[in-house]
Enzyme design. Sequence first.
Site, PDB file in Angstrom:
ATOM      1  N   GLY A 170     -26.312 -17.303 -38.418  1.00 41.72           N
ATOM      2  CA  GLY A 170     -25.049 -17.253 -37.688  1.00 41.72           C
ATOM      3  C   GLY A 170     -24.988 -16.031 -36.789  1.00 41.72           C
ATOM      4  O   GLY A 170     -24.502 -16.099 -35.647  1.00 41.72           O
ATOM      5  N   ILE A 227     -26.389 -20.491 -39.724  1.00 37.68           N
ATOM      6  CA  ILE A 227     -26.079 -20.383 -41.149  1.00 37.68           C
ATOM      7  C   ILE A 227     -26.463 -18.990 -41.635  1.00 37.68           C
ATOM      8  O   ILE A 227     -27.606 -18.556 -41.477  1.00 37.68           O
ATOM      9  CB  ILE A 227     -26.834 -21.463 -41.956  1.00 37.68           C
ATOM     10  CG1 ILE A 227     -26.424 -22.858 -41.471  1.00 37.68           C
ATOM     11  CG2 ILE A 227     -26.566 -21.306 -43.448  1.00 37.68           C
ATOM     12  CD1 ILE A 227     -27.211 -24.004 -42.085  1.00 37.68           C
ATOM     13  N   CYS A 228     -25.491 -18.287 -42.233  1.00 36.56           N
ATOM     14  CA  CYS A 228     -25.689 -16.948 -42.787  1.00 36.56           C
ATOM     15  C   CYS A 228     -26.266 -16.012 -41.709  1.00 36.56           C
ATOM     16  O   CYS A 228     -25.660 -15.860 -40.656  1.00 36.56           O
ATOM     17  CB  CYS A 228     -26.569 -17.032 -44.037  1.00 36.56           C
ATOM     18  SG  CYS A 228     -26.606 -15.484 -44.964  1.00 36.56           S
ATOM     19  N   GLU A 229     -27.433 -15.429 -41.961  1.00 32.68           N
ATOM     20  CA  GLU A 229     -28.013 -14.538 -40.956  1.00 32.68           C
ATOM     21  C   GLU A 229     -28.255 -15.294 -39.652  1.00 32.68           C
ATOM     22  O   GLU A 229     -28.158 -14.718 -38.561  1.00 32.68           O
ATOM     23  CB  GLU A 229     -29.333 -13.950 -41.478  1.00 32.68           C
ATOM     24  CG  GLU A 229     -29.923 -12.903 -40.565  1.00 32.68           C
ATOM     25  CD  GLU A 229     -31.282 -12.397 -41.044  1.00 32.68           C
ATOM     26  OE1 GLU A 229     -31.876 -13.030 -41.947  1.00 32.68           O
ATOM     27  OE2 GLU A 229     -31.742 -11.375 -40.531  1.00 32.68           O
TER      28      GLU A 229
END
Lengths: 368, 292
Positions: A153, A149-151
Amino acid sequence: MIPMPTAGTAELMRAAAAFNTKIAAGVTKLSSIKDEQVQIATTPKDEVFHSDKVTLYRYRPLAERQIATPVLIVYSLIGRYTMTDLQEDRSLIRNLLKQGLDVWVVDWGSASRADRYLTIDDYVLHYLDDCVAAMRRGTGAEAVNLLGICEGGVLTLAYAALEPMRVKNLVLTVTPLDFHADEAEEKLEHGFLNVWTRSLTARDVDRMIEVWGVLPGEFMGAVFSMLTPIRSITKYNLDLLEVVDDEPKLLNYLRMEKWLADRPHHAGEAAKQWLKDLYQENKLIKGELELGGRKVDLRALTMPVLNIYAQDDHIIPPPTSRALEGKVGTRDYTELGLPGGHIGVFVSGKSQGIVGKGIVDWLSQRDR
Amino acid sequence: MTNPWEDFAQRSRELYQQQAELAKSWMEGQAKLAGTLAGSTGQEEGSQGQGWGAEAAALADLWRSWLKLGGSFGGAMPGLGEPGQIAAETLGRFLDPVSLALVGGSQVGETIRRLTEGPRFADLGAIERRMAKLMELWLKVQQAARGYEAVVAGAWAEASRRFAQEVQEAARAGQAPSQPKDALKLWLDVANRTLLETHRSERFLTAQAELLRHGMDFLLAEREVVESLVEPAGLPTRTELDEVHGSVQELKRRVRTLEKTTAAAQEAEEPSTARAATAAHKTKARAQGAPA
């Protein structure tokens, strides 16, 4: 001269009185709420292993297992994974568990000045690798599913590219990949984070870390507030007033506040890599990012990849996420745009089930 | 040494409390007056008299709501009630909206200022030359802060100008907002757009980066001064601690690398054992209900 609203005097006074009454009731209500009423991340889980400040948890099943391969949720270093399990009826974790997934999550802990020299290399090649190893030991799986998720990812993508044999499927959600693609974004409210980071020099970033040792959570919170300036101003008056006399809504609001207030510092050297190598120099998409002396080559992503982005993401604008098509080493690449914003796509009432179902449907077709 | 910000905050609180007392007394008097008015005018006959009566009654309701509101704030003040921490913090923001900070120079500027201003100079001792340099850097921080605040204030002024223009244009077209709620929505939309544009402007980004830059320069120079004072006394410095943390981190990396190399070597020596363990896990997973 500005023409003034033309409501009658009595009407205005009645409105003001109703307003005051609402505030009074709200203040009384807020004064009576105890911390135990504002719990987040309550889905039962067990600690599997602990290394430095990093903890790996495995959630207890809520349904019969439907997908054999375990999935590891990897959140950003800027916020905390608890957003994925905000409350019982707004929980990605619960949605996945109820559909028969074996869900694990890594909690990065709260970095302090002592963690100044932690790098993204350490997070990916040591901590994340330790987590994957623990999952393989614990389940017997040769490879695991990663859900970043986000960073997080970017961390999972880097790991998958460097250790492709240990990753069965890669799921990226609201993940920045081409950090300069925001320039193609037309919405005024999208992508300010990219613009802001590029307004700094590499020396500015180095000096911040030299001074603070970390990228302070409080500082990032202030930067995030610039992304939605009026919302940041009105959330503690207008927004709060909207919900203050509705207890379930008020508790939802407070749970989100609790998550927002728990913004950890970002380890120093890792923050330098994040801001300079990725946001400023865009090394990931150029294939120039190096971890542990090895290039993170997108073509090494030979496992199936699902890339989920939020269509109204003001923090990670969709063009910065939708950047892998034709660049990865697999033909099994899927992009899925979902309604909502960066956080709303996971926690809003409307989005409940959509992200989880999308992930489970996709994974179940690739669980052979 | 007294922290001037705390001192300022304390004085502001005292002033606020005095004003609140004054306002409460005044409102109580006005409430009585309104009540009297409501009573007298309500007995009048005729349409005009009824209109006055409705407004006076509304006024009395409004005063009563203010008094109730004042009472609820009093009950919610720290030390008087015992709300939970999250609720209390939210309440604090509710009572002290962030908008004030933003209007005065932005929450961001305040955050940077707090993070960049360290201990007062008097704590450092009198090393004239270094102190003079520090003072110079501190003045640069202040100058940069004023420059930044000027840009932010300019954005709010521009938002007000645009709002006035939009309302006037709407009024000319006979579509001026008739309700306060509509006017507020228009104002928030205009202000949001203006602030977003400002945040993306070269002028804003440069001013904010300057503030950050000078703040960092000041803090590093300040650290240098502090370290020059404590080092002769044998006390650890920030620089030394950072060096220790760097060394520990490097050692951890080496240990982990060694552990992984050893584990890989062991696995290579016992491949049959590892395969057997994997097969056993798979059997167990199937037994727990996972599909084959």
